[in-house]
Design an enzyme around this catalytic site. Sequence first.
Site, short mmCIF file in Angstrom:
data_model
loop_
_atom_site.label_atom_id
_atom_site.label_comp_id
_atom_site.label_asym_id
_atom_site.label_seq_id
_atom_site.Cartn_x
_atom_site.Cartn_y
_atom_site.Cartn_z
N CYS A 1 0.80 -1.24 0.00
CA CYS A 1 0.00 0.00 0.00
C CYS A 1 0.83 1.29 0.00
O CYS A 1 0.56 2.20 -0.79
CB CYS A 1 -0.90 0.03 1.23
SG CYS A 1 -1.62 -1.54 1.67
N GLU B 1 -3.89 -1.39 -10.74
CA GLU B 1 -3.21 -0.23 -10.13
C GLU B 1 -1.85 0.00 -10.79
O GLU B 1 -1.49 1.13 -11.15
CB GLU B 1 -3.03 -0.45 -8.63
CG GLU B 1 -4.35 -0.37 -7.88
CD GLU B 1 -4.22 -0.52 -6.36
OE1 GLU B 1 -5.16 -0.16 -5.67
OE2 GLU B 1 -3.18 -1.02 -5.87
N HIS C 1 -21.70 22.17 -2.96
CA HIS C 1 -21.65 22.58 -4.35
C HIS C 1 -20.52 23.57 -4.59
O HIS C 1 -20.29 24.43 -3.74
CB HIS C 1 -22.99 23.23 -4.70
CG HIS C 1 -23.10 23.62 -6.13
ND1 HIS C 1 -23.26 22.68 -7.15
CD2 HIS C 1 -23.06 24.84 -6.73
CE1 HIS C 1 -23.31 23.32 -8.31
NE2 HIS C 1 -23.20 24.63 -8.09
N GLU D 1 -21.63 15.65 -4.83
CA GLU D 1 -22.97 16.15 -4.51
C GLU D 1 -24.03 15.32 -5.24
O GLU D 1 -25.17 15.25 -4.82
CB GLU D 1 -23.11 17.64 -4.83
CG GLU D 1 -23.04 17.99 -6.30
CD GLU D 1 -23.17 19.49 -6.54
OE1 GLU D 1 -24.18 20.08 -6.11
OE2 GLU D 1 -22.26 20.09 -7.15
P1 NDP Z 1 -6.60 -10.61 -7.08
O1 NDP Z 1 -6.99 -11.92 -6.55
O2 NDP Z 1 -7.40 -9.39 -6.79
O3 NDP Z 1 -6.46 -10.71 -8.66
C1 NDP Z 1 -5.71 -11.73 -9.27
C2 NDP Z 1 -5.90 -11.60 -10.75
O4 NDP Z 1 -5.08 -12.52 -11.41
C3 NDP Z 1 -7.33 -11.89 -11.18
O5 NDP Z 1 -7.65 -11.00 -12.22
C4 NDP Z 1 -7.25 -13.33 -11.66
O6 NDP Z 1 -8.18 -13.63 -12.66
C5 NDP Z 1 -5.86 -13.36 -12.24
N1 NDP Z 1 -5.28 -14.69 -12.23
C6 NDP Z 1 -5.21 -15.56 -11.20
N2 NDP Z 1 -4.56 -16.70 -11.57
C7 NDP Z 1 -4.22 -16.52 -12.86
C8 NDP Z 1 -3.56 -17.33 -13.82
N3 NDP Z 1 -3.11 -18.55 -13.49
N4 NDP Z 1 -3.39 -16.84 -15.05
C9 NDP Z 1 -3.84 -15.62 -15.38
N5 NDP Z 1 -4.48 -14.80 -14.53
C10 NDP Z 1 -4.67 -15.25 -13.29
O7 NDP Z 1 -5.09 -10.46 -6.62
P2 NDP Z 1 -4.11 -9.25 -6.56
O8 NDP Z 1 -2.78 -9.91 -6.60
O9 NDP Z 1 -4.41 -8.19 -7.56
O10 NDP Z 1 -4.38 -8.64 -5.13
C11 NDP Z 1 -4.41 -9.48 -3.98
C12 NDP Z 1 -5.24 -8.87 -2.90
O11 NDP Z 1 -4.51 -7.82 -2.31
C13 NDP Z 1 -6.53 -8.22 -3.38
O12 NDP Z 1 -7.58 -9.13 -3.50
C14 NDP Z 1 -6.78 -7.21 -2.32
O13 NDP Z 1 -7.50 -7.83 -1.29
C15 NDP Z 1 -5.40 -6.82 -1.87
N6 NDP Z 1 -5.00 -5.52 -2.42
C16 NDP Z 1 -5.69 -4.40 -2.05
C17 NDP Z 1 -5.36 -3.18 -2.58
C18 NDP Z 1 -6.13 -1.96 -2.18
O14 NDP Z 1 -6.79 -1.99 -1.15
N7 NDP Z 1 -6.11 -0.89 -2.96
C19 NDP Z 1 -4.25 -3.02 -3.52
C20 NDP Z 1 -3.61 -4.26 -3.84
C21 NDP Z 1 -3.98 -5.44 -3.31
P3 NDP Z 1 -9.71 -14.03 -12.33
O15 NDP Z 1 -10.42 -12.75 -12.04
O16 NDP Z 1 -10.17 -14.66 -13.59
O17 NDP Z 1 -9.67 -14.98 -11.18
#
Ligand code: NDP
Length: 451
Positions: free
Chosen positions: A47, A181, A434, A439
């Site tokens: 973060c 992000e 405003h 709003e």
């Molecule tokens: P996520 O689980 O959010 O996303 C993983 C992504 O990778 C999904 O789009 C998934 O696809 C894809 N994926 C998974 N396996 C494969 C594969 N084998 N091949 C291709 N694509 C794949 O994980 P992140 O790593 O982005 O983030 C982890 C967690 O960290 C988040 O869920 C969140 O809770 C937290 N986080 C929070 C943030 C914030 O508050 N701003 C910022 C960053 C992280 P599919 O959708 O099809 O499963």
Amino acid sequence: MTFDYDLFVIGGGSGGVRAARVAAQGGARVALAEEDRYGGTCVIRGCVPKKLMVFASEYPTAMAEAQAYGWAVQTGAFDWDRFRKKLHMELDRLEGVYRGVLQTNGVETFDARARLVDPHTVELPDGTRKCAKHILIATGGRPEKPGLPGAEHGITSNDIFHLDSLPKSILIIGGGYIACEFACILNGLGVQVTQYYRGAQILRGFDDEARGLVSDEMIQSGVTLHLGTNILSIEPAPGGYRVKATNGREAVFEKVMFATGRAPNTEDLGLQAAGVAVGRKGEIVVDRYSQTGVPSIYAIGDVTDRVNLTPVAIRDGMAFVETVFKGNPTPVDHVLIPTAIFTQPEMGTVGLSEEEARDREPIEVYATSFRPMKSAFAGCPDRVLMKLIVSQTTRKVLGCHIVAPGAGELIQLAGIAIKMGADKEDFDRTVAVHPTMSEELVTMKTPVRAG
Ligand code: NDP
């Protein structure tokens, strides 16, 4: 049995440090072991550095806007080296703050990996054993790469803050928080960003209309997004890595980054020896008090793979201390958690998406998408979205979804109202501020559709 400590915490990230501090402040004898840097994912490789990179990446847009507003400014070049040095100085400072908090509160720290030996004992690498009445596991998670040929050539979000130089081009794989992000951050910093996501739309699980707008805006700002596309293999090639994709495309990128999810850090922790059960992803299985099947062992944060967000880990840690050290059993509260995705524009969300709500009960949808005054004046085509999902039966606001600059800040406040149980009429009764974008949240009178 006499114990060395009342509490031994394994893991010095946000959740572990908070639990250790609060327990110690209440008079408990506490120790904490951390094998890496204090502050964990959020502070050291998540973060905090991410948000500083978001800020850095927003300046070219701000500069272009400034020109449109009459300022004679030039964007100039981004000095990654200068930024990175300053970034790491800031992370060092924050790590010091985390260590300081533990020291000031009398928590004994071990800069080492600790493993469970039995329900009350941990072992340090030098063979020292410490026993504690309670053990809290807060070891977090780590990025995971898919098992495909050449995956070892790809980097993850852990590596991005340590690059010697910014690449000219990068392929980001995934469609979740981290992929989106970093696609926006690196695009803002001038890297040519391509993103492959295997599904039909990025940010699966969030409100369809909101994620659709984020996706449109990302494409408009220069991210080359390929939906329904995954990676097959990576191999080194002149100028970077050749990537073969499921859509038949072959291309060379200077860097390839996997943002394909995270795995709980439960390997080699001695869980089996202590009798702690893990789930399918390796996550520690806990009840709503964060207690494992072994009464003296608890787990909080990403290692439990419940809601993987820093503030949730912190609150889980506080609930643990209330339950175990203050005689006030407090279950974790994972209902109506506001969250933000720091894309450009940001997405802030709390409660149910339109699709989830529609499946549960009759709803009304209030939504408006428009060009905000600030960027419209500058001639930018950006759009924002303000959206409320309302129960037809109770009139309660079930969900709020904002896609706009500053949506993370806005959703924090909307989250209070919704957590308090506000209904649509409470929003309507609130006087608009405003002229602002938000709003619209209190001036939408007619539903755009019912469901
Ligand atoms: P996520 O689980 O959010 O996303 C993983 C992504 O990778 C999904 O789009 C998934 O696809 C894809 N994926 C998974 N396996 C494969 C594969 N084998 N091949 C291709 N694509 C794949 O994980 P992140 O790593 O982005 O983030 C982890 C967690 O960290 C988040 O869920 C969140 O809770 C937290 N986080 C929070 C943030 C914030 O508050 N701003 C910022 C960053 C992280 P599919 O959708 O099809 O499963």
